[in-house]
Every structure is written in structure tokens, then in C-alpha cells.
Design a protein around this motif. Sequence first.
Motif, PDB file in Angstrom:
ATOM      1  N   PRO A  48      -1.215   8.635   6.637  1.00  0.00           N
ATOM      2  CA  PRO A  48      -0.194   7.772   7.255  1.00  0.00           C
ATOM      3  C   PRO A  48      -0.228   6.385   6.638  1.00  0.00           C
ATOM      4  O   PRO A  48      -1.274   5.888   6.222  1.00  0.00           O
ATOM      5  CB  PRO A  48      -0.602   7.746   8.731  1.00  0.00           C
ATOM      6  CG  PRO A  48      -2.077   8.031   8.726  1.00  0.00           C
ATOM      7  CD  PRO A  48      -2.320   8.963   7.579  1.00  0.00           C
ATOM      8  N   GLY A  49       0.950   5.756   6.591  1.00  0.00           N
ATOM      9  CA  GLY A  49       1.003   4.422   5.993  1.00  0.00           C
ATOM     10  C   GLY A  49       2.394   3.835   6.068  1.00  0.00           C
ATOM     11  O   GLY A  49       3.180   4.145   6.970  1.00  0.00           O
ATOM     12  N   LEU A  50       2.707   2.996   5.078  1.00  0.00           N
ATOM     13  CA  LEU A  50       3.975   2.261   5.043  1.00  0.00           C
ATOM     14  C   LEU A  50       4.584   2.335   3.655  1.00  0.00           C
ATOM     15  O   LEU A  50       3.890   2.577   2.653  1.00  0.00           O
ATOM     16  CB  LEU A  50       3.759   0.784   5.403  1.00  0.00           C
ATOM     17  CG  LEU A  50       3.299   0.431   6.809  1.00  0.00           C
ATOM     18  CD1 LEU A  50       3.078  -1.071   6.929  1.00  0.00           C
ATOM     19  CD2 LEU A  50       4.306   0.899   7.842  1.00  0.00           C
ATOM     20  N   SER A  51       5.905   2.087   3.636  1.00  0.00           N
ATOM     21  CA  SER A  51       6.639   1.879   2.396  1.00  0.00           C
ATOM     22  C   SER A  51       7.250   0.484   2.469  1.00  0.00           C
ATOM     23  O   SER A  51       8.082   0.212   3.352  1.00  0.00           O
ATOM     24  CB  SER A  51       7.730   2.944   2.220  1.00  0.00           C
ATOM     25  OG  SER A  51       8.528   2.653   1.095  1.00  0.00           O
ATOM     26  N   VAL A  52       6.848  -0.413   1.571  1.00  0.00           N
ATOM     27  CA  VAL A  52       7.285  -1.813   1.580  1.00  0.00           C
ATOM     28  C   VAL A  52       8.168  -2.024   0.357  1.00  0.00           C
ATOM     29  O   VAL A  52       7.702  -1.923  -0.788  1.00  0.00           O
ATOM     30  CB  VAL A  52       6.075  -2.769   1.559  1.00  0.00           C
ATOM     31  CG1 VAL A  52       6.549  -4.210   1.637  1.00  0.00           C
ATOM     32  CG2 VAL A  52       5.117  -2.447   2.696  1.00  0.00           C
ATOM     33  N   ARG A  53       9.455  -2.334   0.592  1.00  0.00           N
ATOM     34  CA  ARG A  53      10.434  -2.460  -0.490  1.00  0.00           C
ATOM     35  C   ARG A  53      10.874  -3.928  -0.611  1.00  0.00           C
ATOM     36  O   ARG A  53      11.290  -4.540   0.378  1.00  0.00           O
ATOM     37  CB  ARG A  53      11.644  -1.570  -0.207  1.00  0.00           C
ATOM     38  CG  ARG A  53      12.713  -1.586  -1.292  1.00  0.00           C
ATOM     39  CD  ARG A  53      13.885  -0.692  -0.893  1.00  0.00           C
ATOM     40  NE  ARG A  53      14.951  -0.712  -1.856  1.00  0.00           N
ATOM     41  CZ  ARG A  53      15.026   0.094  -2.910  1.00  0.00           C
ATOM     42  NH1 ARG A  53      14.082   1.004  -3.110  1.00  0.00           N
ATOM     43  NH2 ARG A  53      16.053   0.026  -3.741  1.00  0.00           N
TER      44      ARG A  53
ATOM     45  N   GLY B 107      -2.782   3.582   5.402  1.00  0.00           N
ATOM     46  CA  GLY B 107      -3.579   2.843   6.370  1.00  0.00           C
ATOM     47  C   GLY B 107      -2.926   2.924   7.737  1.00  0.00           C
ATOM     48  O   GLY B 107      -1.988   3.711   7.949  1.00  0.00           O
ATOM     49  N   ASP B 108      -3.403   2.102   8.669  1.00  0.00           N
ATOM     50  CA  ASP B 108      -2.834   2.072  10.014  1.00  0.00           C
ATOM     51  C   ASP B 108      -1.477   1.382   9.957  1.00  0.00           C
ATOM     52  O   ASP B 108      -1.405   0.176   9.665  1.00  0.00           O
ATOM     53  CB  ASP B 108      -3.781   1.341  10.960  1.00  0.00           C
ATOM     54  CG  ASP B 108      -3.283   1.362  12.393  1.00  0.00           C
ATOM     55  OD1 ASP B 108      -2.393   2.180  12.702  1.00  0.00           O
ATOM     56  OD2 ASP B 108      -3.777   0.559  13.201  1.00  0.00           O
ATOM     57  N   PRO B 109      -0.370   2.073  10.218  1.00  0.00           N
ATOM     58  CA  PRO B 109       0.951   1.446  10.063  1.00  0.00           C
ATOM     59  C   PRO B 109       1.159   0.240  10.973  1.00  0.00           C
ATOM     60  O   PRO B 109       1.725  -0.773  10.533  1.00  0.00           O
ATOM     61  CB  PRO B 109       1.919   2.599  10.419  1.00  0.00           C
ATOM     62  CG  PRO B 109       1.139   3.850  10.200  1.00  0.00           C
ATOM     63  CD  PRO B 109      -0.273   3.510  10.568  1.00  0.00           C
TER      64      PRO B 109
ATOM     65  N   VAL C 106      10.385  -2.727   5.539  1.00  0.00           N
ATOM     66  CA  VAL C 106       9.133  -2.049   5.848  1.00  0.00           C
ATOM     67  C   VAL C 106       9.460  -0.788   6.643  1.00  0.00           C
ATOM     68  O   VAL C 106      10.112  -0.852   7.693  1.00  0.00           O
ATOM     69  CB  VAL C 106       8.179  -2.967   6.637  1.00  0.00           C
ATOM     70  CG1 VAL C 106       6.867  -2.248   6.922  1.00  0.00           C
ATOM     71  CG2 VAL C 106       7.931  -4.261   5.876  1.00  0.00           C
ATOM     72  N   GLU C 107       9.024   0.375   6.170  1.00  0.00           N
ATOM     73  CA  GLU C 107       9.264   1.659   6.830  1.00  0.00           C
ATOM     74  C   GLU C 107       7.948   2.402   7.003  1.00  0.00           C
ATOM     75  O   GLU C 107       7.070   2.360   6.127  1.00  0.00           O
ATOM     76  CB  GLU C 107      10.239   2.521   6.015  1.00  0.00           C
ATOM     77  CG  GLU C 107      11.623   1.909   5.852  1.00  0.00           C
ATOM     78  CD  GLU C 107      12.533   2.780   4.998  1.00  0.00           C
ATOM     79  OE1 GLU C 107      12.022   3.816   4.478  1.00  0.00           O
ATOM     80  OE2 GLU C 107      13.718   2.447   4.860  1.00  0.00           O
ATOM     81  N   ASP C 108       7.817   3.077   8.164  1.00  0.00           N
ATOM     82  CA  ASP C 108       6.619   3.875   8.431  1.00  0.00           C
ATOM     83  C   ASP C 108       6.692   5.200   7.678  1.00  0.00           C
ATOM     84  O   ASP C 108       7.776   5.781   7.490  1.00  0.00           O
ATOM     85  CB  ASP C 108       6.473   4.146   9.922  1.00  0.00           C
ATOM     86  CG  ASP C 108       6.177   2.873  10.714  1.00  0.00           C
ATOM     87  OD1 ASP C 108       5.890   1.837  10.072  1.00  0.00           O
ATOM     88  OD2 ASP C 108       6.238   2.917  11.954  1.00  0.00           O
ATOM     89  N   ARG C 109       5.525   5.705   7.281  1.00  0.00           N
ATOM     90  CA  ARG C 109       5.415   6.995   6.610  1.00  0.00           C
ATOM     91  C   ARG C 109       4.295   7.788   7.285  1.00  0.00           C
ATOM     92  O   ARG C 109       3.154   7.345   7.346  1.00  0.00           O
ATOM     93  CB  ARG C 109       5.095   6.817   5.124  1.00  0.00           C
ATOM     94  CG  ARG C 109       6.229   6.234   4.310  1.00  0.00           C
ATOM     95  CD  ARG C 109       7.313   7.281   4.098  1.00  0.00           C
ATOM     96  NE  ARG C 109       8.367   6.791   3.214  1.00  0.00           N
ATOM     97  CZ  ARG C 109       9.458   6.194   3.620  1.00  0.00           C
ATOM     98  NH1 ARG C 109       9.648   5.975   4.916  1.00  0.00           N
ATOM     99  NH2 ARG C 109      10.375   5.808   2.756  1.00  0.00           N
ATOM    100  N   GLU C 110       4.660   8.964   7.818  1.00  0.00           N
ATOM    101  CA  GLU C 110       3.633   9.793   8.442  1.00  0.00           C
ATOM    102  C   GLU C 110       2.680  10.374   7.410  1.00  0.00           C
ATOM    103  O   GLU C 110       1.490  10.568   7.690  1.00  0.00           O
ATOM    104  CB  GLU C 110       4.293  10.933   9.231  1.00  0.00           C
ATOM    105  CG  GLU C 110       5.102  10.467  10.428  1.00  0.00           C
ATOM    106  CD  GLU C 110       5.686  11.625  11.199  1.00  0.00           C
ATOM    107  OE1 GLU C 110       5.472  12.796  10.771  1.00  0.00           O
ATOM    108  OE2 GLU C 110       6.370  11.386  12.224  1.00  0.00           O
ATOM    109  N   ALA C 111       3.189  10.635   6.225  1.00  0.00           N
ATOM    110  CA  ALA C 111       2.350  11.168   5.152  1.00  0.00           C
ATOM    111  C   ALA C 111       2.715  10.449   3.862  1.00  0.00           C
ATOM    112  O   ALA C 111       3.477  10.973   3.025  1.00  0.00           O
ATOM    113  CB  ALA C 111       2.519  12.680   5.015  1.00  0.00           C
TER     114      ALA C 111
END
Length: 329
Positions: free
Chosen positions: A201-206, A277-279, A305-310
Motif C-alpha cells: 500500500p502507498g501513494l501516487s504523487v503527481r 508506506g502508510d498512506p 495525491v492518490e491512494d494505492r492499495e497495491a
Amino acid sequence: MSSDEHTETGTGWPQPAGPGRPSGPAGAPDPRPDAPDPDELSPLAPERSAPPVEPPVQEPAVVEPDDGATVELGRAAAGAGASPPAPAVAAGGGGTPRRRVSSAGVMIAALLALLGFTLVVQFKSTSTDPTVAVTRQEDLVRILYDLNSREVRLRQDIATLEESQRQLRSGQQGRQAALEEATRRADELGILAGTLPATGPGLSVRFEAGEKPISASRVLDAVQELRGAGAEAMQISGGDRATVRIIASTFFLDGEGGSLVVDGRRLTGPFTITVIGDPATMRTALNIPGGVVASVTGDGGKLIVEDREAAEVSALHAPIKLEHARPVS
């Protein structure tokens, strides 16, 4: 000469007679005003000693200085060679002498003054912190929650390490436990070094540029904030699909035309950081007042900023060949 005019002295020379006492009745006082006392002239009268002459008493001199202090001088010594007593100085006309201030007292007073000044400066700097003043209550509560979550994770890690230590010392299962622990540590170090892929789990930062291009300092700030929030693996990719693994030694430079140079490789915008990491904790770190989101928005850009489960971090970093460093045995 006749015998009534002189008397023989035994040497043949006459002795002149002294001044005679005025004639008068026997026992009568001399009528002259300056005549001496008859008892004093009598050879049978006892000699009178002259009365002792007392030295004049010197009154204490009082000197009044300009600052209002009264200085009282001691009496002069009566005998020869006696030193005069030290003057007593009293403030405001009092008789109590001033006490000398020792060097230790001066040093203690200086240290106390320095301590007080330091406390005042610290209080002012803390009370006038602009970041804390503009932080909303919800953000403060979230930061506190993130700190508590990090403390819980650290305590869990401590418990895991203690359990591993116990298993390594447990006799027959020690060898198998040691092998499993070594494998796990090798995987963790491989992920941190960028030599192994990772997922979780983590994030996508654009980053999307506005009037100003996205600078390398803004991207580096985002990486540092994510690391501080517990990021375990990261990679950055550009608009041309080029991807670079981010590790501890990764550097960022501004390129031509708004591009970005990462570890010597040129990336074009927009830039996307994929992080594991921890979103919730990482999102809070990016959105704090004055943080990365505020900085990029202030330059006219946008940070999505978007959450990513995987989230998948697949880019690998070439292993670094050590030339000088050696493990300590």
C-alpha cells in the motif's frame, strides 16, 4: 668698699646683692599686683607639679560626597606611630559598611542572567512560531495520531526483534531461525538499496507544472517528507515513461526546458512519484501548512495525491561496488 655694700664670697670678689624684698611689717603680703606668692618663695614650701596638659580632642570630620553617601572618618591616633582606623562608608547616612561583592557572586549572577535570557528567547520563539499558529486543529490532531502510530510501529519492531533474538538462542531451532532471519534482513536491505522490487500500500504523487516549471528542490522536498513519514520504497517516472529508483544516494538537478535530472538520467514532466508506506501518514506529511503541497501551489503548479492499495515499485538500482568501506568484524 665698706662691709655693708658687699659681702665676701671667699674669692676676694664681692657678690652683688639680689633684689631685696620691699620693706614692711613681717608676714605682710607684698602689695605689688604681680608679686609672687610668699609660700612659693619659701624654701620650706613643697614644690607643686604642673597640671597635665591634655591633647586637644579632634572632632570627627564629615565629608559629604556628590552622590549623597556620607563618609565618617575615625579619630586621629593619640600616640606617635598609631595608624588611623579605616573609614566607614554608609549609604544614605547609615552606619552599616558596604560589603564587597566576590568574583564567585558576580559569576553566579551572570549565569542566572544568561539562563533567564535564554528562557525568554525560547518562549518567544515558541509562542511566535508561524507554522504552529496557522495550523488547524484537525491538522494538529492528525499529526498527533501519526506520531502515535509511528510509536506503535516502533514498539512492534522492538517486540519482533526480541522474539527473533529469543528464537536464535533456543537450541535446536536456532539454526533454522537464524536462516529465516538472515533471509528477511537481506530482503529488507535489498528493498532499501533498490536492488529488489517491492509492492504494498502507498501513494501516487503527481507534479503538474503551472507558470513556473517544477524545480528539483520541490521534488527533493517531497522525497524528504515521504521518508520522514515512513516511506519504505520509492521511484520517480517522467512523461516519457522513464523511471528511476529513489534510494539514499539519489540526487536531483534542474534540467533544460523544465526537465529533471535524477541520478544522471533526464526526465520530462509531468513527474510521478510512486511510494510504498502508510498512506494516511504520508498524505498528512505532504499537506501540512507550508509543506510540499503549499509550496507547489504557491509556484502556480498542482500536486495530485492518490491512494494505492497495491503500489508497485519495480525500477531497480544497480548495486554499488564498494572500494574503500569494509565491514567491521
